[in-house]
Design a protein around this motif. Sequence first.
Motif, short mmCIF file in Angstrom:
data_model
loop_
_atom_site.label_atom_id
_atom_site.label_comp_id
_atom_site.label_asym_id
_atom_site.label_seq_id
_atom_site.Cartn_x
_atom_site.Cartn_y
_atom_site.Cartn_z
N PHE A 40 41.84 28.64 52.85
CA PHE A 40 42.23 30.18 52.55
C PHE A 40 41.10 30.70 51.50
O PHE A 40 40.48 31.96 51.86
N LYS A 41 40.82 29.74 50.58
CA LYS A 41 39.65 30.54 49.65
C LYS A 41 38.22 30.57 50.36
O LYS A 41 37.53 31.37 50.15
N LEU A 42 38.11 29.39 51.21
CA LEU A 42 36.74 29.46 51.77
C LEU A 42 36.61 30.53 52.83
O LEU A 42 35.70 31.20 52.98
N GLN A 43 37.81 30.81 53.80
CA GLN A 43 37.74 31.94 54.73
C GLN A 43 37.74 33.18 54.10
O GLN A 43 37.15 34.05 54.64
N ARG A 44 38.30 33.27 53.09
CA ARG A 44 38.35 34.39 52.43
C ARG A 44 36.98 34.96 51.87
O ARG A 44 36.72 36.02 52.08
N PHE A 45 36.00 34.01 51.40
CA PHE A 45 34.92 34.31 51.07
C PHE A 45 34.08 34.61 52.30
O PHE A 45 33.17 35.48 52.37
N GLU A 46 34.04 33.81 53.41
CA GLU A 46 33.33 34.12 54.69
C GLU A 46 33.55 35.38 55.12
O GLU A 46 32.88 35.99 55.68
N LYS A 47 34.81 35.89 55.22
CA LYS A 47 35.33 37.23 55.48
C LYS A 47 34.63 38.42 55.08
O LYS A 47 34.19 39.13 55.54
N VAL A 48 34.56 38.16 53.75
CA VAL A 48 33.85 39.27 52.75
C VAL A 48 32.42 39.30 53.18
O VAL A 48 32.02 40.66 53.33
N PHE A 49 31.75 38.49 53.22
CA PHE A 49 30.35 38.46 53.50
C PHE A 49 29.88 38.09 54.93
O PHE A 49 28.89 38.01 55.48
N ASN A 50 31.02 38.22 55.86
CA ASN A 50 30.69 38.32 57.20
C ASN A 50 29.90 37.20 57.73
O ASN A 50 29.02 37.46 58.53
N ALA A 51 29.87 35.95 57.28
CA ALA A 51 29.17 34.79 57.71
C ALA A 51 29.70 33.52 57.43
O ALA A 51 30.56 33.25 56.53
N SER A 52 29.34 32.67 58.07
CA SER A 52 29.62 31.11 57.79
C SER A 52 28.99 30.59 56.60
O SER A 52 28.02 31.21 56.45
N SER A 53 29.62 29.82 55.71
CA SER A 53 29.00 29.41 54.60
C SER A 53 27.98 28.19 54.79
O SER A 53 27.40 27.97 53.83
N THR A 54 28.01 27.88 55.94
CA THR A 54 26.85 26.95 56.33
C THR A 54 26.19 27.25 57.70
O THR A 54 26.86 27.53 58.75
N ARG A 55 24.91 27.66 57.54
CA ARG A 55 24.48 28.53 58.78
C ARG A 55 22.56 28.48 58.59
O ARG A 55 22.36 28.05 57.25
N ILE A 56 22.02 28.65 59.52
CA ILE A 56 20.47 29.14 59.46
C ILE A 56 20.53 30.48 59.35
O ILE A 56 20.88 31.29 60.37
N VAL A 57 19.62 31.09 58.56
CA VAL A 57 19.10 32.38 58.52
C VAL A 57 17.54 32.57 58.68
O VAL A 57 16.70 31.72 58.42
N THR A 58 17.20 33.47 59.77
CA THR A 58 15.84 33.33 60.17
C THR A 58 15.39 34.73 60.00
O THR A 58 16.13 35.66 60.56
N LYS A 59 14.33 34.97 59.32
CA LYS A 59 13.81 36.16 59.24
C LYS A 59 12.03 36.15 59.25
O LYS A 59 11.45 35.06 58.44
N LYS A 60 11.56 36.91 60.11
CA LYS A 60 10.05 36.87 60.16
C LYS A 60 9.71 35.41 60.54
O LYS A 60 8.54 35.18 59.94
N GLY A 61 10.19 34.78 61.32
CA GLY A 61 10.04 33.44 61.99
C GLY A 61 10.17 32.30 60.85
O GLY A 61 9.88 31.19 60.99
N VAL A 62 10.89 32.56 59.54
CA VAL A 62 11.11 31.57 58.50
C VAL A 62 12.37 31.27 58.61
O VAL A 62 13.30 32.03 58.51
N ASN A 63 12.71 29.95 58.65
CA ASN A 63 14.11 29.62 58.81
C ASN A 63 14.55 28.78 57.57
O ASN A 63 13.83 28.18 57.05
N PHE A 64 15.68 29.66 57.02
CA PHE A 64 16.42 29.09 55.80
C PHE A 64 17.45 28.42 56.12
O PHE A 64 18.41 29.02 56.81
#
Length: 361
Positions: A154-178
């Motif tokens: 409940f608490k994990l999905q509540r957090f993920e819902k607010v920020f519209n993203a999975s808590s574990t993921r890769i974010v790519t910006k200008k060819g840089v993978n975070f």
Amino acid sequence: MLKFSGSSVVAALLLSVVCGSFFFCEYLIYFPTILKCAWPQLSHARGGEGAEPALRAMVLSDTHLLGAVGGHWFDKLRREWQMERAFQTALWLLKPEIVFILGDIFDEGKWSSQKHWEDDVRRFHRMFRHSTDTELVVLVGNHDIGFHYEMDWFKLQRFEKVFNASSTRIVTKKGVNFLLVNSVALHGDGCPICQSVEKDLIKLSKDLNCSLQHYPLYRVSDASCTGEDAAPPEERHLLFREKYDVLSKEASQRLLQWFKPRLILSGHTHSGCEVLHDNKYPEISVPSFSWRNRNNPSFILASVSSSGYSLSKCFLPEESTVIGVYCSAGACLLLLILAHCLWMKGLLQLSLCLLGKHKSL
């Protein structure tokens, strides 16, 4: 021609001191401090073809927005105003393309009711508002969903819902993978959420430039940490507890073996530190962004490309400086009032003396 009485002049001076000190401490002070900061320059790209276009990333941690249970209203107002002004000034002056907050966004997310949670989220979005030119990426921390033995779906999905993203993921910006790691669920105790997060990690790409997480990788203590934002000397030799202060040895080694990140950025300890794991994996612990946790908050400015990175640290105004300015302004007010009282007393005595001489004539 207008004539001003002594009382009017003193009142104007008093008002100037009060308004001037308030405007400086609550608004103006952030500009000269953050203007000292600059984006670090990247080294030349591979093959000597000149400097690569760098992604400008701003990294901060542990904002700890106070909740309804343990947060006094004035403390909440004061800290949130300080963070809001610091963040908005940094956005305006430095213009980052992406901002990462490394967890512990809220102080009471682990036990807050739905009503209080929604209020905390509303205040967060107001404080950390940003233009469409800047992407804001938020990681989860133990104060957001609880320690690994307290968290639930409940608490994990509540957090993920607010920020519209999975808590574990890769974010790519200008060819840089975070790589964004839910480090709260990486303590290897076999809980369902922990198993799910580890499965998600295994599926992710291993070509990473930077790993971002709330918990630091395992280290014995902060004994080797130096710098003005390191832990106080009396705290540096305190031994860290696995699964509480840092990740476990086992979880730390798994992350390094799976991803071999070129850079690791973490929070949680509220103090700065630089660690080199296995003599090849650098980790930077980012201090808390809140004056409630330290006198000299700071954040990281990172210029990152697909082949390299460069970091610099940007310090915010020290709270002791703000307190000092207010104390000096208070002393000036007292001196002005005292001088005015003495002047009025002298004027009264002079008037009585002249009146006595006039009567004697």
